[in-house]
Design a protein around this motif. Sequence first.
Motif, PDB file in Angstrom:
ATOM      1  N   SER A  69     -13.790 -76.799 -25.171  1.00 11.60           N
ATOM      2  CA  SER A  69     -14.484 -75.525 -25.361  1.00 11.60           C
ATOM      3  C   SER A  69     -13.686 -74.449 -24.631  1.00 11.60           C
ATOM      4  O   SER A  69     -12.711 -74.750 -23.933  1.00 11.60           O
ATOM      5  CB  SER A  69     -15.901 -75.592 -24.788  1.00 11.60           C
ATOM      6  OG  SER A  69     -15.850 -75.652 -23.376  1.00 11.60           O
ATOM      7  N   MET A  70     -14.122 -73.203 -24.748  1.00 11.55           N
ATOM      8  CA  MET A  70     -13.446 -72.129 -24.013  1.00 11.55           C
ATOM      9  C   MET A  70     -13.568 -72.354 -22.506  1.00 11.55           C
ATOM     10  O   MET A  70     -12.660 -72.029 -21.751  1.00 11.55           O
ATOM     11  CB  MET A  70     -14.008 -70.763 -24.409  1.00 11.55           C
ATOM     12  CG  MET A  70     -13.555 -70.314 -25.790  1.00 11.55           C
ATOM     13  SD  MET A  70     -14.157 -68.688 -26.265  1.00 11.55           S
ATOM     14  CE  MET A  70     -13.372 -67.644 -25.063  1.00 11.55           C
ATOM     15  N   ALA A  71     -14.681 -72.942 -22.076  1.00 12.23           N
ATOM     16  CA  ALA A  71     -14.905 -73.175 -20.648  1.00 12.23           C
ATOM     17  C   ALA A  71     -13.980 -74.241 -20.076  1.00 12.23           C
ATOM     18  O   ALA A  71     -13.751 -74.288 -18.868  1.00 12.23           O
ATOM     19  CB  ALA A  71     -16.360 -73.576 -20.405  1.00 12.23           C
ATOM     20  N   THR A  72     -13.416 -75.084 -20.938  1.00  8.17           N
ATOM     21  CA  THR A  72     -12.529 -76.154 -20.456  1.00  8.17           C
ATOM     22  C   THR A  72     -11.097 -75.959 -20.950  1.00  8.17           C
ATOM     23  O   THR A  72     -10.336 -76.921 -21.052  1.00  8.17           O
ATOM     24  CB  THR A  72     -13.036 -77.540 -20.899  1.00  8.17           C
ATOM     25  OG1 THR A  72     -13.044 -77.603 -22.337  1.00  8.17           O
ATOM     26  CG2 THR A  72     -14.419 -77.831 -20.343  1.00  8.17           C
ATOM     27  N   THR A  73     -10.748 -74.705 -21.265  1.00  7.37           N
ATOM     28  CA  THR A  73      -9.395 -74.422 -21.744  1.00  7.37           C
ATOM     29  C   THR A  73      -8.820 -73.249 -20.958  1.00  7.37           C
ATOM     30  O   THR A  73      -9.144 -72.091 -21.210  1.00  7.37           O
ATOM     31  CB  THR A  73      -9.407 -74.088 -23.251  1.00  7.37           C
ATOM     32  OG1 THR A  73     -10.106 -75.115 -23.949  1.00  7.37           O
ATOM     33  CG2 THR A  73      -7.986 -73.974 -23.786  1.00  7.37           C
ATOM     34  N   TRP A  74      -7.980 -73.564 -19.996  1.00  6.97           N
ATOM     35  CA  TRP A  74      -7.316 -72.571 -19.151  1.00  6.97           C
ATOM     36  C   TRP A  74      -5.822 -72.830 -19.217  1.00  6.97           C
ATOM     37  O   TRP A  74      -5.391 -73.962 -19.386  1.00  6.97           O
ATOM     38  CB  TRP A  74      -7.826 -72.678 -17.710  1.00  6.97           C
ATOM     39  CG  TRP A  74      -9.289 -72.395 -17.601  1.00  6.97           C
ATOM     40  CD1 TRP A  74     -10.311 -73.261 -17.864  1.00  6.97           C
ATOM     41  CD2 TRP A  74      -9.886 -71.152 -17.265  1.00  6.97           C
ATOM     42  NE1 TRP A  74     -11.513 -72.633 -17.695  1.00  6.97           N
ATOM     43  CE2 TRP A  74     -11.284 -71.331 -17.317  1.00  6.97           C
ATOM     44  CE3 TRP A  74      -9.382 -69.904 -16.912  1.00  6.97           C
ATOM     45  CZ2 TRP A  74     -12.181 -70.306 -17.036  1.00  6.97           C
ATOM     46  CZ3 TRP A  74     -10.272 -68.893 -16.621  1.00  6.97           C
ATOM     47  CH2 TRP A  74     -11.659 -69.102 -16.683  1.00  6.97           C
ATOM     48  N   LEU A  75      -5.041 -71.780 -19.089  1.00  8.63           N
ATOM     49  CA  LEU A  75      -3.590 -71.900 -19.202  1.00  8.63           C
ATOM     50  C   LEU A  75      -2.922 -71.296 -17.982  1.00  8.63           C
ATOM     51  O   LEU A  75      -3.316 -70.222 -17.518  1.00  8.63           O
ATOM     52  CB  LEU A  75      -3.111 -71.191 -20.483  1.00  8.63           C
ATOM     53  CG  LEU A  75      -1.639 -71.299 -20.815  1.00  8.63           C
ATOM     54  CD1 LEU A  75      -1.464 -71.431 -22.326  1.00  8.63           C
ATOM     55  CD2 LEU A  75      -0.847 -70.127 -20.304  1.00  8.63           C
ATOM     56  N   SER A  76      -1.922 -71.984 -17.488  1.00 10.06           N
ATOM     57  CA  SER A  76      -1.056 -71.405 -16.456  1.00 10.06           C
ATOM     58  C   SER A  76       0.387 -71.564 -16.926  1.00 10.06           C
ATOM     59  O   SER A  76       0.713 -72.464 -17.680  1.00 10.06           O
ATOM     60  CB  SER A  76      -1.257 -72.091 -15.088  1.00 10.06           C
ATOM     61  OG  SER A  76      -0.782 -73.416 -15.123  1.00 10.06           O
ATOM     62  N   ALA A  77       1.228 -70.651 -16.478  1.00  6.99           N
ATOM     63  CA  ALA A  77       2.648 -70.703 -16.838  1.00  6.99           C
ATOM     64  C   ALA A  77       3.453 -70.194 -15.646  1.00  6.99           C
ATOM     65  O   ALA A  77       3.045 -69.266 -14.958  1.00  6.99           O
ATOM     66  CB  ALA A  77       2.921 -69.852 -18.070  1.00  6.99           C
ATOM     67  N   LEU A  78       4.577 -70.830 -15.423  1.00  8.74           N
ATOM     68  CA  LEU A  78       5.458 -70.406 -14.345  1.00  8.74           C
ATOM     69  C   LEU A  78       6.119 -69.086 -14.708  1.00  8.74           C
ATOM     70  O   LEU A  78       6.364 -68.799 -15.898  1.00  8.74           O
ATOM     71  CB  LEU A  78       6.524 -71.465 -14.084  1.00  8.74           C
ATOM     72  CG  LEU A  78       6.020 -72.847 -13.653  1.00  8.74           C
ATOM     73  CD1 LEU A  78       7.182 -73.808 -13.512  1.00  8.74           C
ATOM     74  CD2 LEU A  78       5.233 -72.759 -12.355  1.00  8.74           C
ATOM     75  N   ASN A  79       6.422 -68.278 -13.704  1.00  8.50           N
ATOM     76  CA  ASN A  79       7.140 -67.028 -13.939  1.00  8.50           C
ATOM     77  C   ASN A  79       8.432 -67.310 -14.695  1.00  8.50           C
ATOM     78  O   ASN A  79       9.118 -68.286 -14.399  1.00  8.50           O
ATOM     79  CB  ASN A  79       7.461 -66.326 -12.620  1.00  8.50           C
ATOM     80  CG  ASN A  79       6.245 -65.664 -12.013  1.00  8.50           C
ATOM     81  OD1 ASN A  79       5.298 -65.331 -12.700  1.00  8.50           O
ATOM     82  ND2 ASN A  79       6.281 -65.473 -10.707  1.00  8.50           N
ATOM     83  N   GLY A  80       8.737 -66.467 -15.641  1.00  6.85           N
ATOM     84  CA  GLY A  80       9.981 -66.603 -16.375  1.00  6.85           C
ATOM     85  C   GLY A  80       9.964 -67.670 -17.452  1.00  6.85           C
ATOM     86  O   GLY A  80      11.020 -68.060 -17.940  1.00  6.85           O
ATOM     87  N   PHE A  81       8.781 -68.148 -17.873  1.00  6.91           N
ATOM     88  CA  PHE A  81       8.723 -69.205 -18.869  1.00  6.91           C
ATOM     89  C   PHE A  81       9.153 -68.728 -20.262  1.00  6.91           C
ATOM     90  O   PHE A  81       9.386 -69.525 -21.163  1.00  6.91           O
ATOM     91  CB  PHE A  81       7.336 -69.862 -18.934  1.00  6.91           C
ATOM     92  CG  PHE A  81       6.302 -69.085 -19.698  1.00  6.91           C
ATOM     93  CD1 PHE A  81       5.987 -69.437 -21.001  1.00  6.91           C
ATOM     94  CD2 PHE A  81       5.611 -68.035 -19.125  1.00  6.91           C
ATOM     95  CE1 PHE A  81       5.025 -68.738 -21.719  1.00  6.91           C
ATOM     96  CE2 PHE A  81       4.649 -67.337 -19.812  1.00  6.91           C
ATOM     97  CZ  PHE A  81       4.358 -67.689 -21.121  1.00  6.91           C
ATOM     98  N   ALA A 136     -10.176 -76.200 -15.943  1.00  6.56           N
ATOM     99  CA  ALA A 136     -10.896 -75.191 -15.167  1.00  6.56           C
ATOM    100  C   ALA A 136      -9.908 -74.134 -14.693  1.00  6.56           C
ATOM    101  O   ALA A 136      -8.687 -74.311 -14.793  1.00  6.56           O
ATOM    102  CB  ALA A 136     -11.592 -75.840 -13.977  1.00  6.56           C
ATOM    103  N   ALA A 137     -10.438 -73.045 -14.160  1.00 11.75           N
ATOM    104  CA  ALA A 137      -9.589 -71.946 -13.714  1.00 11.75           C
ATOM    105  C   ALA A 137      -8.721 -72.330 -12.519  1.00 11.75           C
ATOM    106  O   ALA A 137      -7.658 -71.757 -12.315  1.00 11.75           O
ATOM    107  CB  ALA A 137     -10.444 -70.727 -13.361  1.00 11.75           C
TER     108      ALA A 137
END
Length: 143
Positions: A128-140, A83-84
Motif C-alpha cells: 500500500s502507499m503506507a508501506t512504500t517508501w523510497l530512499s536514494a543515495l545522493n548522485g544516483f 516505512a519512512a
Amino acid sequence: LLVSTNTTYLTIPNGSFVDLFGNPGVGIPSTAALQAAALSVNLVVPTLLSYTLDMNTGTLQLSFSQPVLASTVTFTSITLHSAAQLNANASLTLSGGIATNVDSYVVSITLQPADLSAIKVDRQLATSMATTWLSALNGFILG
C-alpha cells in the motif's frame, strides 16, 4: 559533449527560426560552426519530486525537478522501504533494471524480475502507499 570550449560548436539549419516579420533566419552551417565562448557547469543537483511503483507492470517511475539522463541511473543506490525510517522492517535495494526517459524530467525503471518477485513475496513491503517508501543515495542520477 560540452566538455570544453575547444570541442563545443553550434550549428543551426537555415529556416530554424523566423524574424518578427516571418522571414526565415539564416542558419550556421557545419562548415562555419560557431565555437562556444564559454561553458557554464550545472551545479544544481536533480531533486526527486515524486515516484510511483506499479506492481502489475513492475515499473518504478521517478519525477525530477530538472532534466535527467535515464542512462546514468545507479540502480543499487535506490532502496524501497516498508516505512519512512531507513531501518524499516522490510526493505529492498534494487539490483538493476532498465531505465528509460519518459520525458526529460521523468524516468521509468523496469524492475529486474528477481527484484519484483522479492517485493511481491515480502508482505510488509509495497502492499500500500503506507508501506512504500523510497530512499536514494545522493548522485544516483545525473542531470
